[in-house]
Design a protein around this motif. Structure first.
Motif, mmCIF file in Angstrom:
data_model
loop_
_atom_site.group_PDB
_atom_site.id
_atom_site.type_symbol
_atom_site.label_atom_id
_atom_site.label_comp_id
_atom_site.label_asym_id
_atom_site.label_seq_id
_atom_site.Cartn_x
_atom_site.Cartn_y
_atom_site.Cartn_z
ATOM 1 N N VAL A 115 -11.520 -5.043 6.418
ATOM 2 C CA VAL A 115 -12.535 -5.397 7.417
ATOM 3 C C VAL A 115 -13.453 -4.223 7.769
ATOM 4 O O VAL A 115 -14.675 -4.395 7.867
ATOM 5 C CB VAL A 115 -11.872 -5.985 8.685
ATOM 6 C CG1 VAL A 115 -12.875 -6.064 9.830
ATOM 7 C CG2 VAL A 115 -11.332 -7.380 8.376
ATOM 8 N N PRO A 116 -12.955 -2.995 7.969
ATOM 9 C CA PRO A 116 -13.874 -1.885 8.286
ATOM 10 C C PRO A 116 -14.904 -1.628 7.196
ATOM 11 O O PRO A 116 -16.071 -1.331 7.494
ATOM 12 C CB PRO A 116 -12.928 -0.696 8.450
ATOM 13 C CG PRO A 116 -11.626 -1.306 8.865
ATOM 14 C CD PRO A 116 -11.544 -2.580 8.094
ATOM 15 N N PHE A 117 -14.496 -1.772 5.927
ATOM 16 C CA PHE A 117 -15.440 -1.544 4.839
ATOM 17 C C PHE A 117 -16.467 -2.679 4.752
ATOM 18 O O PHE A 117 -17.645 -2.452 4.477
ATOM 19 C CB PHE A 117 -14.679 -1.404 3.522
ATOM 20 C CG PHE A 117 -13.792 -0.198 3.472
ATOM 21 C CD1 PHE A 117 -14.322 1.074 3.294
ATOM 22 C CD2 PHE A 117 -12.421 -0.328 3.643
ATOM 23 C CE1 PHE A 117 -13.497 2.194 3.271
ATOM 24 C CE2 PHE A 117 -11.593 0.781 3.620
ATOM 25 C CZ PHE A 117 -12.134 2.058 3.424
ATOM 26 N N LEU A 118 -15.989 -3.895 5.000
ATOM 27 C CA LEU A 118 -16.922 -5.025 5.018
ATOM 28 C C LEU A 118 -17.916 -4.879 6.169
ATOM 29 O O LEU A 118 -19.112 -5.176 6.020
ATOM 30 C CB LEU A 118 -16.145 -6.340 5.163
ATOM 31 C CG LEU A 118 -15.294 -6.754 3.961
ATOM 32 C CD1 LEU A 118 -14.489 -8.010 4.289
ATOM 33 C CD2 LEU A 118 -16.169 -6.989 2.741
ATOM 34 N N GLY A 119 -17.441 -4.422 7.327
ATOM 35 C CA GLY A 119 -18.325 -4.215 8.482
ATOM 36 C C GLY A 119 -19.371 -3.164 8.201
ATOM 37 O O GLY A 119 -20.544 -3.312 8.587
ATOM 38 N N THR A 120 -18.994 -2.096 7.509
ATOM 39 C CA THR A 120 -19.952 -1.046 7.153
ATOM 40 C C THR A 120 -21.000 -1.584 6.184
ATOM 41 O O THR A 120 -22.208 -1.323 6.325
ATOM 42 C CB THR A 120 -19.227 0.151 6.523
ATOM 43 O OG1 THR A 120 -18.255 0.655 7.443
ATOM 44 C CG2 THR A 120 -20.208 1.256 6.170
ATOM 45 N N GLY A 121 -20.539 -2.366 5.200
ATOM 46 C CA GLY A 121 -21.485 -2.976 4.261
ATOM 47 C C GLY A 121 -22.444 -3.919 4.953
ATOM 48 O O GLY A 121 -23.631 -3.991 4.607
ATOM 49 N N LEU A 122 -21.939 -4.633 5.952
ATOM 50 C CA LEU A 122 -22.771 -5.549 6.731
ATOM 51 C C LEU A 122 -23.877 -4.781 7.461
ATOM 52 O O LEU A 122 -25.040 -5.213 7.490
ATOM 53 C CB LEU A 122 -21.888 -6.280 7.736
ATOM 54 C CG LEU A 122 -22.320 -7.672 8.202
ATOM 55 C CD1 LEU A 122 -22.449 -8.619 7.028
ATOM 56 C CD2 LEU A 122 -21.292 -8.212 9.195
ATOM 57 N N PHE A 123 -23.516 -3.650 8.052
ATOM 58 C CA PHE A 123 -24.495 -2.839 8.776
ATOM 59 C C PHE A 123 -25.566 -2.286 7.833
ATOM 60 O O PHE A 123 -26.753 -2.307 8.136
ATOM 61 C CB PHE A 123 -23.795 -1.688 9.497
ATOM 62 C CG PHE A 123 -24.732 -0.732 10.180
ATOM 63 C CD1 PHE A 123 -25.575 -1.157 11.194
ATOM 64 C CD2 PHE A 123 -24.791 0.594 9.787
ATOM 65 C CE1 PHE A 123 -26.446 -0.279 11.820
ATOM 66 C CE2 PHE A 123 -25.657 1.479 10.401
ATOM 67 C CZ PHE A 123 -26.488 1.044 11.415
ATOM 68 N N ILE A 124 -25.162 -1.818 6.659
ATOM 69 C CA ILE A 124 -26.117 -1.275 5.684
ATOM 70 C C ILE A 124 -27.091 -2.357 5.221
ATOM 71 O O ILE A 124 -28.311 -2.146 5.183
ATOM 72 C CB ILE A 124 -25.370 -0.664 4.482
ATOM 73 C CG1 ILE A 124 -24.570 0.573 4.921
ATOM 74 C CG2 ILE A 124 -26.348 -0.291 3.374
ATOM 75 C CD1 ILE A 124 -23.668 1.129 3.853
ATOM 76 N N CYS A 125 -26.579 -3.523 4.876
ATOM 77 C CA CYS A 125 -27.446 -4.627 4.429
ATOM 78 C C CYS A 125 -28.399 -5.070 5.531
ATOM 79 O O CYS A 125 -29.573 -5.374 5.274
ATOM 80 C CB CYS A 125 -26.592 -5.803 3.966
ATOM 81 S SG CYS A 125 -25.690 -5.507 2.435
ATOM 82 N N THR A 126 -27.896 -5.111 6.770
ATOM 83 C CA THR A 126 -28.743 -5.511 7.895
ATOM 84 C C THR A 126 -29.869 -4.509 8.105
ATOM 85 O O THR A 126 -31.030 -4.896 8.312
ATOM 86 C CB THR A 126 -27.896 -5.618 9.181
ATOM 87 O OG1 THR A 126 -26.836 -6.536 8.979
ATOM 88 C CG2 THR A 126 -28.756 -6.087 10.352
ATOM 89 N N PHE A 127 -29.535 -3.235 8.053
ATOM 90 C CA PHE A 127 -30.542 -2.187 8.234
ATOM 91 C C PHE A 127 -31.644 -2.293 7.176
ATOM 92 O O PHE A 127 -32.843 -2.222 7.484
ATOM 93 C CB PHE A 127 -29.874 -0.815 8.164
ATOM 94 C CG PHE A 127 -30.825 0.335 8.352
ATOM 95 C CD1 PHE A 127 -31.191 0.746 9.624
ATOM 96 C CD2 PHE A 127 -31.359 0.990 7.261
ATOM 97 C CE1 PHE A 127 -32.086 1.798 9.796
ATOM 98 C CE2 PHE A 127 -32.253 2.047 7.419
ATOM 99 C CZ PHE A 127 -32.603 2.446 8.690
ATOM 100 N N LEU A 128 -31.270 -2.492 5.919
ATOM 101 C CA LEU A 128 -32.248 -2.603 4.840
ATOM 102 C C LEU A 128 -33.087 -3.876 4.979
ATOM 103 O O LEU A 128 -34.301 -3.862 4.752
ATOM 104 C CB LEU A 128 -31.536 -2.598 3.489
ATOM 105 C CG LEU A 128 -30.811 -1.293 3.117
ATOM 106 C CD1 LEU A 128 -30.046 -1.464 1.814
ATOM 107 C CD2 LEU A 128 -31.807 -0.141 2.997
ATOM 108 N N LEU A 129 -32.431 -4.965 5.361
ATOM 109 C CA LEU A 129 -33.134 -6.242 5.510
ATOM 110 C C LEU A 129 -34.208 -6.163 6.588
ATOM 111 O O LEU A 129 -35.363 -6.572 6.364
ATOM 112 C CB LEU A 129 -32.128 -7.341 5.847
ATOM 113 C CG LEU A 129 -32.698 -8.750 6.058
ATOM 114 C CD1 LEU A 129 -33.243 -9.293 4.757
ATOM 115 C CD2 LEU A 129 -31.632 -9.676 6.619
ATOM 116 N N ILE A 130 -33.842 -5.644 7.747
ATOM 117 C CA ILE A 130 -34.807 -5.546 8.851
ATOM 118 C C ILE A 130 -35.913 -4.540 8.506
ATOM 119 O O ILE A 130 -37.082 -4.735 8.849
ATOM 120 C CB ILE A 130 -34.086 -5.138 10.147
ATOM 121 C CG1 ILE A 130 -33.033 -6.193 10.528
ATOM 122 C CG2 ILE A 130 -35.080 -4.966 11.287
ATOM 123 C CD1 ILE A 130 -33.565 -7.595 10.636
#
Length: 350
Positions: A115-130
């Motif tokens: 879960v921590p690694f998935l959460g980090t990946g989620l944050f990176i993708c969100t940052f790039l998307l926005i």
């Protein structure tokens, strides 16, 4: 108009939730995990807060995807690179969300490690998307406020637009005085921020400066390909007039890029049309006519005060200035360019 800015604000909230959820997750990760009970020893209130952030984040994601998916039925056969990147990041976030939810609900023995690694990946993708979309929604607001006179709707800018519209290629029957009014420009802005973004984001519109006639042609061409929410002919006129109203600031950005590309060159490297030099030295144009042509031609791309602040000191410099504007994208008949050089010479050269 509110749709675009609402989505931009929602996008920033989406990013903020992702950041808060990620860093809270890092904090919770520091508490021991009871592998026998498959439960973290973190305070229940913090766990509840983390879950609430996740639910709100997921709700916003679903809403934003509901805005994006209809645009997949785009008029283009092949998506541009930025749209592909946008789409892939959106899909990646969805996949990570599903995987994270599945682990939390059904595979809790993986929660402490994955879960921590998935959460980090989620944050990176969100940052790039926005980062791919929100800045250009805010850029339109910046351009609107930086137009001549401090606003696209300022009286000074409206007078400038009135000079440009007769040369933009609108139908003869169209009332150009009405098209340059504040109400019409506001309608044009609404069309830009609600309908023009149905097929692409604002970057496609705002990244490249254009002359008035080019804006009219571009809007007409794009409207023909619009199938999701058709843009009427009158709406095309409104949005073209608004784009003309904010163009000087677009041209300023293009000029900065052009100057960077040419900084290694000297002024003598610029090609000067012999015909423009000869016309300024030998022909006897009417000064008032040349003044009007100068105002309508040069105000397509920048403020007229730019010339007053740095006037040419010779006929050669005047011709070089006009040649440079042509190289920057100015389109005008050769005779008009000659008359602009003539006017600059008569007005500024001592």
């Amino acid at each position: 108009m509110m749709d675009t800015f609402f989505n931009a604000i929602l996008g920033l909230v989406f990013l903020a939730l992702s950041a808060c959820g990620t860093f809270l997750m890092y904090h919770l990760w520091g508490y021991p995990f009871d592998h026998e009970r498959l439960k973290s020893t973190a305070p229940p209130k913090l766990m509840l807060l983390h879950h609430l952030i996740g639910y709100v984040y997921a709700a916003i994601y679903i809403y934003l995807m509901s805005q994006m998916i209809p645009r997949l039925w785009h008029y283009q056969v092949e998506f541009p690179a930025r749209t592909v990147a946008h789409l892939m990041l959106g899909m990646a976030i969805g996949i990570i969300l599903i995987a994270k939810l599945a682990i939390v609900r059904f595979f809790k023995h993986l929660e402490s490690t994955l879960v921590p690694f998935l959460g980090t990946g989620l944050f990176i993708c969100t940052f790039l998307l926005i980062g791919l979309s929100v800045p250009f929604a805010l850029k339109e607001l910046y351009l609107h406020q930086k137009a001549v006179g401090g606003s696209a709707f300022s009286q000074e800018n409206i007078e400038r637009v009135k000079l440009l519209l007769p040369r933009a290629g609108f139908p003869p029957e169209r009332n150009l005085e009405e098209l340059a009014a504040v109400q019409a420009l506001k309608q044009g802005r609404d069309v830009l921020l609600s309908k023009c973004v149905q097929c692409h984001d604002l970057r496609t519109v705002l990244v490249k400066p254009r002359t008035p006639d080019s804006w009219v042609q571009t809007v007409s061409r794009m409207a023909e390909r619009s199938i999701i929410e058709p843009i009427s002919e009158e709406e095309q006129w409104y949005v073209a007039a608004y784009l003309i109203a904010i163009s000087p600031e677009l041209q300023k950005g293009f000029q900065r890029k052009r100057q960077q590309e040419m900084q290694a060159k000297t002024l003598s490297d610029i090609m000067v049309s012999p015909m423009m030099l000869e016309a300024a030295l030998t022909k006897n144009f009417d000064v008032m006519t040349t003044k009007l042509i100068f105002e309508t031609t040069c105000s397509q791309c920048h403020k007229l005060s730019n010339v007053e602040n740095a006037p040419p000191s010779s006929t050669k410099e005047a011709a070089e200035l006009v040649a440079r504007m042509v190289s920057n994208g100015l389109k005008a008949p050769q005779e008009d360019l000659e008359q602009v050089v003539f006017y600059l010479t008569k007005t500024y050269v001592k």
